[in-house]
Design a protein around this motif. Structure first.
Motif: not given
Length: 150
Positions: A105-109
C-alpha cells in the motif's frame, strides 16, 4: 576518527491512491514529497584520496538517491499492484503516463521502507544509512531509522 552523520535533502512530486482506505486518500491525489537522507560513517583519513575528509561525497549520495528514488518517483503515480487499481494503472500506462506498481500500500510509511532498501543497496561498504524522513505534507511525515530495524 569521529563518527559523523551527513544529510542531503531531495524533493519530488508523486501521485498515489490508497485502495480500501476509508478517507479521502482512496482517491488518486499527489504530494510534494521532501526526502531527507542521513548516512553515517567516518571521514576518509587517506590524504591522497580525492574524497579526503568526507564520509561520502554529497554528489555521490545525490547520484544514488536521484537514480533510485527521485528519477523513478518524480511525476509518477504509484499504485499497489495487488488491488483493482491495477486496471487504472494499465489504462494510464497505455495513455503514456508514468505509473509505478508496487507490492505494498503506497503510504509514506511503506514508501520510506522501500526507499531505505533501495538506498542501502547502493551505499559504499563503509557508509551506512542512518535514517530517512519522508515528508508528505508540511505537517506529516514518516521516519525510518536503522537502529529501529536491526
Amino acid at each position: 576518527m569521529a563518527t559523523i552523520r551527513i544529510t542531503k535533502q531531495f524533493s519530488f512530486e508523486t501521485g498515489h491512491a490508497l485502495y480500501g482506505y476509508d478517507g479521502k486518500c482512496k482517491n488518486v491525489h499527489g504530494h510534494s514529497y521532501k526526502l531527507s537522507v542521513t548516512v553515517i560513517g567516518t571521514p576518509i583519513e587517506d590524504a591522497t584520496n580525492v574524497k579526503y575528509g568526507m564520509v561520502i561525497d554529497f554528489g555521490d549520495l545525490k547520484k544514488i538517491v536521484k537514480e533510485e528514488i527521485v528519477d523513478q518517483f518524480d511525476h509518477a503515480t504509484v499504485f499497489n499492484q495487488n488491488t483493482p487499481h491495477v486496471e487504472l494503472a494499465n489504462e494510464l500506462k497505455n495513455r503514456g503516463h508514468h505509473v509505478i506498481l508496487v507490492d505494498y500500500q503506497p503510504t509514506s510509511e511503506n514508501m520510506v521502507i522501500d526507499f531505505a532498501a533501495r538506498i542501502t543497496s547502493r551505499l559504499p561498504h563503509d557508509v551506512e544509512l542512518h535514517s530517512l524522513k519522508l515528508q508528505e505534507t508540511e505537517s506529516s511525515f514518516a521516519e525510518w531509522y536503522a537502529s529501529d530495524n536491526t
